[in-house]
Scaffold this active site. Structure first.
Site, PDB file in Angstrom:
ATOM      1  N   ASP B  92       0.881  -1.105   0.105  1.00 48.69           N
ATOM      2  CA  ASP B  92       0.151   0.011   0.019  1.00 48.69           C
ATOM      3  C   ASP B  92       0.973   1.180  -0.036  1.00 48.69           C
ATOM      4  OD1 ASP B  92      -2.031   1.717   0.070  1.00 48.69           O
ATOM      5  OD2 ASP B  92      -2.736   1.172   2.151  1.00 48.69           O
ATOM      6  N   GLY B  94       0.684   4.107   1.571  1.00 52.94           N
ATOM      7  CA  GLY B  94       0.668   4.593   2.757  1.00 52.94           C
ATOM      8  C   GLY B  94      -0.018   5.782   3.031  1.00 52.94           C
ATOM      9  N   GLY B  95      -1.121   5.975   1.873  1.00 54.26           N
ATOM     10  CA  GLY B  95      -1.995   7.014   1.964  1.00 54.26           C
ATOM     11  C   GLY B  95      -2.786   6.887   3.138  1.00 54.26           C
ATOM     12  N   TYR B  96      -3.500   5.816   3.408  1.00 50.88           N
ATOM     13  CA  TYR B  96      -4.403   5.408   4.536  1.00 50.88           C
ATOM     14  C   TYR B  96      -3.620   5.661   5.897  1.00 50.88           C
ATOM     15  CZ  TYR B  96      -7.291   2.744   7.640  1.00 50.88           C
ATOM     16  OH  TYR B  96      -8.058   2.405   9.005  1.00 50.88           O
ATOM     17  N   ASP B 146      -3.488   7.948  -2.051  1.00 45.90           N
ATOM     18  CA  ASP B 146      -4.718   8.512  -2.303  1.00 45.90           C
ATOM     19  C   ASP B 146      -5.073   9.197  -0.664  1.00 45.90           C
ATOM     20  OD1 ASP B 146      -4.693   6.143  -0.563  1.00 45.90           O
ATOM     21  OD2 ASP B 146      -6.581   5.490  -0.769  1.00 45.90           O
ATOM     22  N   GLN B 188     -12.078   6.020  -4.767  1.00 44.29           N
ATOM     23  CA  GLN B 188     -12.687   6.869  -3.696  1.00 44.29           C
ATOM     24  C   GLN B 188     -13.851   7.268  -4.034  1.00 44.29           C
ATOM     25  OE1 GLN B 188     -11.474   6.314  -0.456  1.00 44.29           O
ATOM     26  NE2 GLN B 188      -9.539   6.061  -0.449  1.00 44.29           N
ATOM     27  N   ASP B 265      -7.293  -7.563   1.365  1.00 41.53           N
ATOM     28  CA  ASP B 265      -6.406  -7.563   2.518  1.00 41.53           C
ATOM     29  C   ASP B 265      -6.961  -7.093   3.815  1.00 41.53           C
ATOM     30  OD1 ASP B 265      -4.762  -4.954   3.658  1.00 41.53           O
ATOM     31  OD2 ASP B 265      -5.817  -4.699   1.839  1.00 41.53           O
ATOM     32  N   CYS B 303     -10.479 -28.322  11.411  1.00 45.36           N
ATOM     33  CA  CYS B 303      -9.447 -27.565  10.743  1.00 45.36           C
ATOM     34  C   CYS B 303      -8.326 -28.358  10.703  1.00 45.36           C
ATOM     35  CB  CYS B 303      -9.309 -26.141  11.631  1.00 45.36           C
ATOM     36  SG  CYS B 303      -8.069 -25.382  11.259  1.00 45.36           S
ATOM     37  N   CYS B 305      -5.141 -26.903  10.364  1.00 45.70           N
ATOM     38  CA  CYS B 305      -3.826 -26.220  10.764  1.00 45.70           C
ATOM     39  C   CYS B 305      -3.139 -26.845  11.762  1.00 45.70           C
ATOM     40  CB  CYS B 305      -4.335 -25.005  11.200  1.00 45.70           C
ATOM     41  SG  CYS B 305      -4.806 -24.431  12.901  1.00 45.70           S
ATOM     42  N   CYS B 308      -4.572 -26.545  15.477  1.00 52.67           N
ATOM     43  CA  CYS B 308      -5.816 -27.740  15.716  1.00 52.67           C
ATOM     44  C   CYS B 308      -5.142 -29.312  15.488  1.00 52.67           C
ATOM     45  CB  CYS B 308      -6.796 -27.418  14.600  1.00 52.67           C
ATOM     46  SG  CYS B 308      -7.682 -25.790  15.155  1.00 52.67           S
ATOM     47  N   HIS B 334      -3.880 -20.417  12.937  1.00 51.77           N
ATOM     48  CA  HIS B 334      -5.141 -20.709  12.909  1.00 51.77           C
ATOM     49  C   HIS B 334      -5.894 -20.003  12.137  1.00 51.77           C
ATOM     50  CE1 HIS B 334      -9.128 -22.672  13.703  1.00 51.77           C
ATOM     51  NE2 HIS B 334      -9.628 -21.585  13.866  1.00 51.77           N
TER      52      HIS B 334
END
Lengths: 390, 390
Positions: B92, B94-96, B146, B188, B265, B303, B305, B308, B334
């Site tokens: 990303d 880094g705007g956010y 952004d 946006q 994400d 599960c 994983c 588990c 998990h």
């Protein structure tokens, strides 16, 4: 019949290589046990601890008694299954923790009243309950309840604590019902050679399957530690395992082995790892130092651990700088692998009849970090409260 | 030629399955990317992330710019090598983060002045530098800079921010020099359908290789999110990847896929894991609840994983209770495995032409934790500062 088969004993030092027989496999000695007080070697899975080469770890009766509780572990079929570790487990009785972590202590011949360091709740532990609890946890080697004193305690206090420890050792032995779990005695006596001798002789007369040295490396000068080890070991049976409790600095391990110690445990390698202190053949480095910021080589290029095989010192530096949880784990992996490799090298040197030169080479290269060790140990012991008399 | 090969598109929903071509391998879509803002998916090694089934992760330009610094990562041969991850990386811009984490902001057409949330130091970021930095990090997919606004911003503010975002998107595109790294635009327009349409249409006219939806799932009602996704996606090119930023609750992923989203994400699965919230097919459970203290079964017996397969819920409960670092790691493993399995199941359902019934079954079983999600998102957004005008 001893639980320790001796394979080789040095002629020029007291070092010996052997095999410790436990209910969960044979443990080659000399051995260093990583510490997993709360049923986890901090940051690692049991599988990782195993893959680092370890066959025995230490857990703690005091911590597990308070959390999750002995009954809980027992209902879940014991500590091995609870933490998914099929190697050997050694539990400490919790004596040391009761005297170092709990804020209030009332001590009598009967046992110790202490307050939980977690919630202040009041608890009473006796030699009998300490033994029973460890039996229920299901460890392969369990320890007697002992009385620990402050490093500055005078002769009379140390003698009195030693006498308690003797009384309790006998009661632990009488209470011990499961011979598959080996109950070890703990020799006390502080830095006083005559008390250590008396303690070793008395406890030897009770015929335990193994003997430990307690109350060492707590802030006394290293030479004093080494002399006390030498003195004490000379009064213990040669055919039984000898365990130096709470010692784990690489240089102290080499010195301990040289004086006949078979078993070590210590939080040091894992604790200092989480502070960014990483072991190398030339001594500890601090990965937080800015010199590592762009260092595109492993922490130790001679090391075969996951961390060194997969990551640069720069990345580990970044993770510590950013306080990322992965930092503590990669550092722990490195330090524990260093310890395991050290023990393997020591053992091989003994088997090859070359331990004396190995020791000399190692100590020439490895710069001990005395100052830091002292500071850390002092910090640890600042918490120690003298037992209230009566 | 699109970087996304579409394998199958549903007839009854907008869901589609494809393959995203990157410089570090093909990524099957729909895909969820675990977040490793600081060049580590918290608690896990890159090898573990891979073994959980992930082929693409998200890192953050803002975090890496501040620490260890873009030049450092560049000197260490880029982000992939720095963190030992050979899969795809999306960064990303880094705007956010600039708009949500930094305590002071001066915004102009030129760029943003912000203060580091770490040490208060002053920094200036422009569309050009945000692009250059991401190129230097070497991510496979990079994002335009952004402007993000608060969820409560009114129409005029949102419109103004959108216009900045458009201006900057064009400048990012002009500054972008390395076509091997795909630069995605960010649509946006807040919760206003006409702004979203304008944004989608303008950015589509610039011909980016991929499009993202920013500024969603930040506290608005879920139905609003879903409607905005639907509206926006309808104005984006069908043959290009569509990425819904910051969305990762299982129910939102299923709804997003259903509306044509290819990439997701979110920190949610890893962050809530560290708080003891574990995903199961029927919803999130809180492993800290006392009911798990003696529960001798896995967290989720369906599960596959590591957690588990190897540990009881009781052990995980104990690790959380004792605040052991291993707790956060086993919980992360998990939840991420749950996410990976969810994405595989979604993809298979699309390929089998059964996505609509999969969605219906999943949402019938999975009890969303709206309340918690809201609280967490509010907590996150409490930090958001309105940009100072001028």
């Amino acid at each position: 019949m001893s639980i320790l088969d001796l394979t080789k004993t040095c002629t020029d030092t007291q070092a010996r290589a052997g095999e410790l027989k436990t209910g969960h496999g044979i443990v080659p000695t000399p051995v260093f046990c990583p510490v997993g007080s709360q049923a986890t070697v901090k940051t690692l899975t049991a599988e990782e601890v195993k893959s680092l080469g370890f066959k025995m770890i230490l857990c703690n009766n005091y911590h597990l008694y308070l959390r999750p509780g002995i009954e809980t572990v027992e209902e879940l079929d014991g500590l091995h299954r609870f933490m998914n570790w099929d190697g050997a487990i050694l539990t400490d009785s919790g004596g040391y923790q009761v005297f170092s972590l709990s804020p209030l202590i009332e001590l009598s011949d009967e046992g110790v009243v202490f307050r939980s360091h977690l919630d202040g709740s009041r608890h009473f532990i006796t030699p009998e309950s300490a033994t029973l609890f460890q039996e229920k946890l299901g460890a392969d080697i369990i320890m007697v309840l002992d009385e620990c004193v402050h490093i500055d305690a005078d002769y009379d206090k140390v003698e009195k604590a030693m006498e308690h420890t003797h009384l309790w050792a006998k009661r632990c032995l009488d209470a011990h019902k499961r011979p598959a779990q080996s109950l070890f005695a703990i020799v006390q006596g502080g830095v006083f050679p005559d008390l250590r001798r008396r303690s070793a002789e008395y406890l030897t007369s009770l015929d335990f399957p193994g003997y430990a040295l307690g109350g060492l490396s707590l802030g006394e000068a290293k030479e004093v530690t080494y002399n006390i080890i030498e003195e004490t070991v000379s009064h213990l049976p040669k055919d039984k395992p000898c365990y130096l409790m709470g010692v784990g600095a690489p240089e102290d391990i080499v010195e301990g082995v040289s004086r006949g110690i078979d078993i070590f445990d210590c939080v040091l390698p894992t604790r200092v790892a989480r502070n960014g202190a990483l072991f190398t053949p030339s001594g500890r480095i601090n990965i937080g130092n800015s010199g590592y910021k762009k260092k595109d080589v492993p922490v130790d290029s001679s090391c075969d651990c996951y961390t060194c095989k997969n990551h640069s010192a720069a990345y580990i530096h970044h993770l510590f700088d950013a306080k990322e949880l992965l930092a503590y784990r990669l550092a722990t992996i490195h330090n524990l692998r260093f310890m395991n490799n050290l023990m393997s090298d020591i053992r091989q040197a003994i088997l090859d009849g070359k331990f004396a030169s190995f020791k000399s080479d190692f100590l020439n290269n490895y710069k001990p970090t005395n100052e830091e060790v002292r500071i850390e140990q002092k910090k640890k012991w600042i918490e120690v409260r003298h037992p209230k008399e009566g």
